[in-house]
Design an enzyme around this catalytic site. Structure first.
Site, PDB file in Angstrom:
ATOM      1  N   ARG A   1      47.297  44.066  38.996  1.00 37.40           N
ATOM      2  CA  ARG A   1      46.576  44.872  39.983  1.00 37.40           C
ATOM      3  C   ARG A   1      46.553  44.173  41.339  1.00 37.40           C
ATOM      4  NH1 ARG A   1      42.934  45.769  35.561  1.00 37.40           N
ATOM      5  NH2 ARG A   1      43.333  47.833  34.705  1.00 37.40           N
ATOM      6  N   ALA A   2      46.770  42.861  41.326  1.00 36.68           N
ATOM      7  CA  ALA A   2      46.779  42.106  42.578  1.00 36.68           C
ATOM      8  C   ALA A   2      47.871  42.625  43.501  1.00 36.68           C
ATOM      9  CB  ALA A   2      46.980  40.620  42.280  1.00 36.68           C
TER      10      ALA A   2
END
Ligand SMILES: [Zn+2]
Length: 396
Positions: free
Chosen positions: A314-315
């Site tokens: 998700r980064a």
């Protein structure tokens, strides 16, 4: 973008540096309940304003979590957002039927009433303004996802009632003090926000609801922690402190008093800028699909995530989508390394899990120790090494 109109980012900068009229007549007291303090009139808190704006431009960012003590303007900022959003087409029907359902899945995809309307060439939707739904702290899971309709049950009819998540469709959902909610409720909200829909099953009854909303959470770290897994699921994370600059504090005070004294006047003062920002937002949303990341931006983003030791995918997702949103809000069609740098802190902070860090470090140490121990069994032949593994792990 229209040429004589500033970009969204410029507009934000300009609006917050503008000064109010000095004199404020004391009239129209009490109007503030119905009017929201204009988003563009907020003073300072640049990162919060930018994060909220980017989340409106690009839904793929996945929401915003505002972390800070009380009195830092979190709720005021969120309440001002709806005025920036264009109207949406909303279903007239309690089941949420849309013409696009028929276009993709045929006439049986909608309820009989809507099928009839559609056949008569009547619209299934009406134009409505975007609303802000604030999740009550005492909400139960049944309120959030919906459940059996008690009123219908009185008449011996089984029917499902829409929950808060379904009502949040095409709206903004604000979850204040998200760290004080039960885990199952937070999970339901995050799952629905990620998918844009959710399903409810109650015995023989089942329904799927659309839930395409902008999720904004807030938490006061003095009042409890948030599970790391939940922290990671919010796209952007903003850490707020009180305004540090005395000038800004004074200006914030003046605007707050002006709004309490004559809310309508303050709203009018910003009506034009707000309308321009709304138009810009519509254009930015449309232009977003044509915004690309430069190869350098991709490279520097990936490097940054690796150097920080963040494991969650998700980064990158948030980092790249936020950079694209920033580029388009700035009137460009390519996101470059500077855009990555601008949105990096809000996209990447609080994503490193201390547990996972420890876990991987321990794993690595163990692996090195194993390699070292296995080294005793001679070098080269991996087959031989492998077969010796069981012996090596036995205590001597
Ligand atoms: Zn219907």
């Amino acid at each position: 973008m229209t040429e004589n109109v500033q970009s969204l980012t410029e507009l934000l900068d300009r609006a917050s540096s503008r000064r109010f009229l000095e004199t404020q007549p004391a009239e129209d007291l009490g109007l503030a309940e119905n009017l929201a303090f204009p988003f563009l009139a907020l003073v300072g808190q640049d990162e919060m304003r930018l994060a909220l704006l980017l989340s409106l431009v690009n839904p793929n960012i996945g929401g915003v979590l505002l972390i800070g003590p009380r009195g830092t303007g979190k709720t005021t900022a969120v309440r001002g957002l709806t005025d920036l959003l264009p109207d949406v087409a909303r279903s007239r029907c309690t089941y949420g039927c849309l013409a696009e359902d028929i276009e993709t899945d045929g006439i049986d995809a909608v309820c009989p009433d809507c099928a009839k309307l559609y056949a008569e060439g009547k619209p299934l939707t009406y134009s409505d303004r975007v609303r802000l739904l604030e999740l009550p702290l005492n909400a139960r899971l049944e309120d959030v996802i919906g459940g059996l309709d008690e009123r219908a049950a009185v008449h011996n009819r089984l029917r499902l009632k829409r929950g808060i998540l379904a009502r949040a469709d095409q709206n903004i959902l604000y979850v204040d003090e998200v760290n004080l909610l039960e885990d199952d409720i937070v999970d339901a909200i995050l799952d629905a926000a990620a998918l844009g829909s959710y399903s409810v099953n109650r015995g023989a009854l089942a329904a799927t609801y659309r839930a395409r909303f902008v999720l904004i959470g807030s938490m006061n770290p003095e009042e409890g922690r948030l599970r790391p897994q939940i922290l990671d699921r919010f796209g952007l994370r903003v850490i707020l402190r009180g305004l540090q600059d005395p000038e800004e504090r004074l200006e914030a005070y003046r605007r707050s008093i002006a709004f309490r004294t004559n809310a309508r006047r303050v709203v009018q003062e910003y009506a034009h800028s707000t309308a321009v920002a709304r138009e810009e937002l519509i254009e930015a949303r449309q232009a977003l699909r044509n915004v690309r990341l430069s190869p350098e931006a991709e490279g520097s983003g990936l490097q940054l995530v690796r150097d920080l030791g963040v494991d969650s995918l998700r980064a990158e997702l948030t980092l790249f989508e936020a950079a694209r949103a920033y580029a388009v809000a700035d009137g460009r069609t390519e996101a470059v390394s500077e855009d990555i740098a601008t949105v990096a802190a809000m996209s990447l902070r609080l994503r490193r899990s201390a547990f996972l860090q420890d876990y991987f470090t321990t794993q690595e140490e163990e692996r090195e120790e194993l390699d070292r121990l296995l080294g005793r069994f001679g070098n080269g032949d991996p087959e031989q090494t492998k077969s010796s593994e069981t012996e090596a792990s036995e205590p001597e």
